[in-house]
Write a protein that holds these residues in place. Sequence first.
Motif, short mmCIF file in Angstrom:
data_model
loop_
_atom_site.label_atom_id
_atom_site.label_comp_id
_atom_site.label_asym_id
_atom_site.label_seq_id
_atom_site.Cartn_x
_atom_site.Cartn_y
_atom_site.Cartn_z
N PHE A 50 93.12 11.14 -9.27
CA PHE A 50 93.05 12.24 -8.31
C PHE A 50 91.86 13.16 -8.54
O PHE A 50 91.75 14.21 -7.91
CB PHE A 50 94.36 13.05 -8.36
CG PHE A 50 95.58 12.20 -8.18
CD1 PHE A 50 95.73 11.38 -7.07
CD2 PHE A 50 96.59 12.19 -9.12
CE1 PHE A 50 96.84 10.58 -6.90
CE2 PHE A 50 97.72 11.40 -8.97
CZ PHE A 50 97.84 10.60 -7.86
N ALA A 51 90.97 12.80 -9.44
CA ALA A 51 89.80 13.61 -9.73
C ALA A 51 88.82 13.59 -8.55
O ALA A 51 88.74 12.60 -7.82
CB ALA A 51 89.11 13.10 -10.99
N ALA A 52 88.11 14.68 -8.39
CA ALA A 52 87.10 14.74 -7.32
C ALA A 52 86.00 13.73 -7.61
O ALA A 52 85.60 13.54 -8.75
CB ALA A 52 86.53 16.14 -7.23
N ARG A 53 85.53 13.10 -6.58
CA ARG A 53 84.46 12.12 -6.73
C ARG A 53 83.23 12.60 -5.99
O ARG A 53 83.34 13.24 -4.94
CB ARG A 53 84.90 10.77 -6.17
CG ARG A 53 86.04 10.20 -6.95
CD ARG A 53 86.35 8.79 -6.54
NE ARG A 53 87.45 8.32 -7.36
CZ ARG A 53 88.25 7.36 -7.02
NH1 ARG A 53 88.09 6.75 -5.87
NH2 ARG A 53 89.22 6.98 -7.82
N PRO A 54 82.05 12.29 -6.52
CA PRO A 54 80.83 12.70 -5.82
C PRO A 54 80.72 11.96 -4.49
O PRO A 54 81.23 10.85 -4.34
CB PRO A 54 79.71 12.29 -6.77
CG PRO A 54 80.30 11.26 -7.66
CD PRO A 54 81.77 11.55 -7.74
N PRO A 55 80.06 12.59 -3.52
CA PRO A 55 79.91 11.91 -2.23
C PRO A 55 79.06 10.66 -2.37
O PRO A 55 78.23 10.54 -3.28
CB PRO A 55 79.22 12.96 -1.36
CG PRO A 55 78.56 13.88 -2.31
CD PRO A 55 79.40 13.87 -3.56
#
Length: 71
Positions: A50-55
Amino acid sequence: MSAAGGAAPTTARAFPWDAVLDAGLCRLRLPPERFWTLSLVEFAAMAGAFAARPPGLGRAALEDLMRTFPD
């Protein structure tokens, strides 16, 4: 036919036990007792699902890379 009335899936993927055991017991170094008491959601959160991922790479950046490295 499935219980909901739709068509049954033609192929089912096996659960990736090797990857889950490696992540939980080796990479996260969880004790086996703790590993086996986790829910799938808890495990996924601990493993970074659920970690944010780079675009992703945008069109302009891709074209720039293609100009810089034409091979």
